[in-house]
Design an enzyme around this catalytic site. Sequence first.
Site, PDB file in Angstrom:
ATOM      1  N   ASP A  89      -3.261   0.001  -9.286  1.00 31.63           N
ATOM      2  CA  ASP A  89      -2.052   0.078  -8.475  1.00 31.63           C
ATOM      3  C   ASP A  89      -0.859  -0.299  -9.351  1.00 31.63           C
ATOM      4  O   ASP A  89      -0.798  -1.421  -9.861  1.00 31.63           O
ATOM      5  CB  ASP A  89      -2.154  -0.888  -7.289  1.00 31.63           C
ATOM      6  CG  ASP A  89      -0.947  -0.782  -6.362  1.00 31.63           C
ATOM      7  OD1 ASP A  89       0.127  -0.327  -6.811  1.00 31.63           O
ATOM      8  OD2 ASP A  89      -1.073  -1.154  -5.188  1.00 31.63           O
ATOM      9  N   LEU A 139      -5.553  -1.935  -3.817  1.00 30.90           N
ATOM     10  CA  LEU A 139      -4.118  -1.794  -3.609  1.00 30.90           C
ATOM     11  C   LEU A 139      -3.486  -3.164  -3.432  1.00 30.90           C
ATOM     12  O   LEU A 139      -4.115  -4.095  -2.933  1.00 30.90           O
ATOM     13  CB  LEU A 139      -3.868  -0.942  -2.367  1.00 30.90           C
ATOM     14  CG  LEU A 139      -4.316   0.514  -2.506  1.00 30.90           C
ATOM     15  CD1 LEU A 139      -4.157   1.235  -1.190  1.00 30.90           C
ATOM     16  CD2 LEU A 139      -3.523   1.214  -3.590  1.00 30.90           C
ATOM     17  N   CYS A 140      -2.229  -3.263  -3.844  1.00 25.44           N
ATOM     18  CA  CYS A 140      -1.501  -4.515  -3.678  1.00 25.44           C
ATOM     19  C   CYS A 140      -1.434  -4.869  -2.193  1.00 25.44           C
ATOM     20  O   CYS A 140      -1.257  -3.972  -1.383  1.00 25.44           O
ATOM     21  CB  CYS A 140      -0.097  -4.394  -4.267  1.00 25.44           C
ATOM     22  SG  CYS A 140      -0.124  -4.579  -6.053  1.00 25.44           S
ATOM     23  N   PRO A 141      -1.557  -6.133  -1.835  1.00 23.17           N
ATOM     24  CA  PRO A 141      -1.580  -7.287  -2.741  1.00 23.17           C
ATOM     25  C   PRO A 141      -2.975  -7.733  -3.191  1.00 23.17           C
ATOM     26  O   PRO A 141      -3.111  -8.829  -3.725  1.00 23.17           O
ATOM     27  CB  PRO A 141      -0.967  -8.376  -1.859  1.00 23.17           C
ATOM     28  CG  PRO A 141      -1.490  -8.066  -0.478  1.00 23.17           C
ATOM     29  CD  PRO A 141      -1.563  -6.567  -0.411  1.00 23.17           C
ATOM     30  N   HIS A 167       0.765  -1.243   0.000  1.00 23.09           N
ATOM     31  CA  HIS A 167       0.000   0.000   0.000  1.00 23.09           C
ATOM     32  C   HIS A 167       0.789   1.280   0.000  1.00 23.09           C
ATOM     33  O   HIS A 167       0.777   2.027  -0.949  1.00 23.09           O
ATOM     34  CB  HIS A 167      -0.916   0.036   1.214  1.00 23.09           C
ATOM     35  CG  HIS A 167      -1.800  -1.128   1.232  1.00 23.09           C
ATOM     36  ND1 HIS A 167      -2.800  -1.278   0.326  1.00 23.09           N
ATOM     37  CD2 HIS A 167      -1.796  -2.214   1.993  1.00 23.09           C
ATOM     38  CE1 HIS A 167      -3.394  -2.417   0.549  1.00 23.09           C
ATOM     39  NE2 HIS A 167      -2.802  -3.005   1.556  1.00 23.09           N
TER      40      HIS A 167
END
Lengths: 362, 79
Positions: free
Chosen positions: B39, B12-14, A46
């Site tokens: 992202d 957002l990752c992951p 993030h």
Amino acid sequence: MAEKQRKAVALISGGLDSMLAARVVMDQGVHVEGINFFTGFCVEGHTHAIRRRDRARPKRNNALWVAEQLGIRLHIVDIVEEYKQVLLHPRHGYGQNLNPCLDCKTFMVRKAYEWMREHGFDFIITGEVLGQRPMSQRRDTFPVVARESGVGDLLLRPLSAKLLPPTRPEREGWVDRERLYGFHGRTRKPQMALAARYGFRDYAQPAGGCCFLTDEQYAAKLADLWSARGRRDYDLDDILLLKVGRHLRPRPHLKLIVAREEGENRFLEGYRRRYTHLRTVSHPGPLVLVDGEADDDDLELAARIAARFSKGRAAPEVEVEAVPLGGEPRRLRVRPLPASEVRPEWYVERRGAGLLRRAAAG
Amino acid sequence: MARAVLDARNLLCPLPVIRTQDRIARMAPGDVLEVRATDPGALNDIPAWCRVSGHRVLEAREEGREVVVVIEVGDGAGG
Ligand code: SF4
């Protein structure tokens, strides 16, 4: 080594210890696959994605990187919802900040154990090292994790195994206990030596722990959120927003999230429809989200603060567009709040310990 | 051979990786999945996940503010 190839699932955090633990067991001919848990509080991902200044560093998911170095499969499991119970009601309480490490470890091992049985694997590996972390990695807490997760003696900690009672994988000869390790304490030297022997370079070394809950500023923001709302709860957006921007609480019911740079602006823009927000129009400035119900007087203050963080901070007057949640946008002309009137205690992340303790008790 | 599109935008990752993984678990070898994400990290993470999981990346590119990754599901699907 038994004739049948045994299978182990390794908890992979993305740090060095779990990487080494998996590797040590792979070396003994065991088939290893990795499992990684996403709680929403994980440090990587993030923030790196949001903040431009972090882009200089190679951005990668550490757990995936580790899996690639090891040449093993990685299963990433979303536990955001279930994790709430762990964080909000930890049986064993919190560590230094809002990190419920012992309950967290137990929960993750339990989930890995479920996965293990579903997929016909034989045992579980963690990178825990005796005495390394004050809360979860102690001689008296290791058995708690094994017992409360239900995994019992199918949990192998290869880096400290020689200091612990033999587990079933050792007793049955699935792994050779002699070729495991007896690391203990806070020193990182043995791990680094082992890493060098395996040729591992460029691995992540998280200092405090694997997640934001060990971070004092982050924990203060979470505690503030709970106390302002009068209840301990959160959703994924809440915890993501706590990672972004400056958080100021000038009045008990009013919190402002001020973007610090372009990446954060863009991220916060995604929340415009769900929050009252402001942006300076006469001068370039950050997007400001308002958390809480703001009346006209609150909006005026928020606008002066927005102006304070804009390029117009030295101007006599700044024009700000305020968009109340579900209302019509309006323009305000305000005098930027002088620096001396931005009180240090407004900064939520600097509020620290007292708030934390109260929230933990709640 | 089925072709599917996965919308992983605004995650957002992951999370884009997790959604990709969970979707592919329900697909068959040879199927193609196109993932769209916002992202920028997805451009590295999704191909990395494919490499460790035995799926083939046919394409990975940026398209304006979006990341597009096209994957051919390998034999290791279902895990
Ligand atoms: S640091 Fe965070 S993720 Fe790691 S064990 Fe503690 S609570 Fe869990």
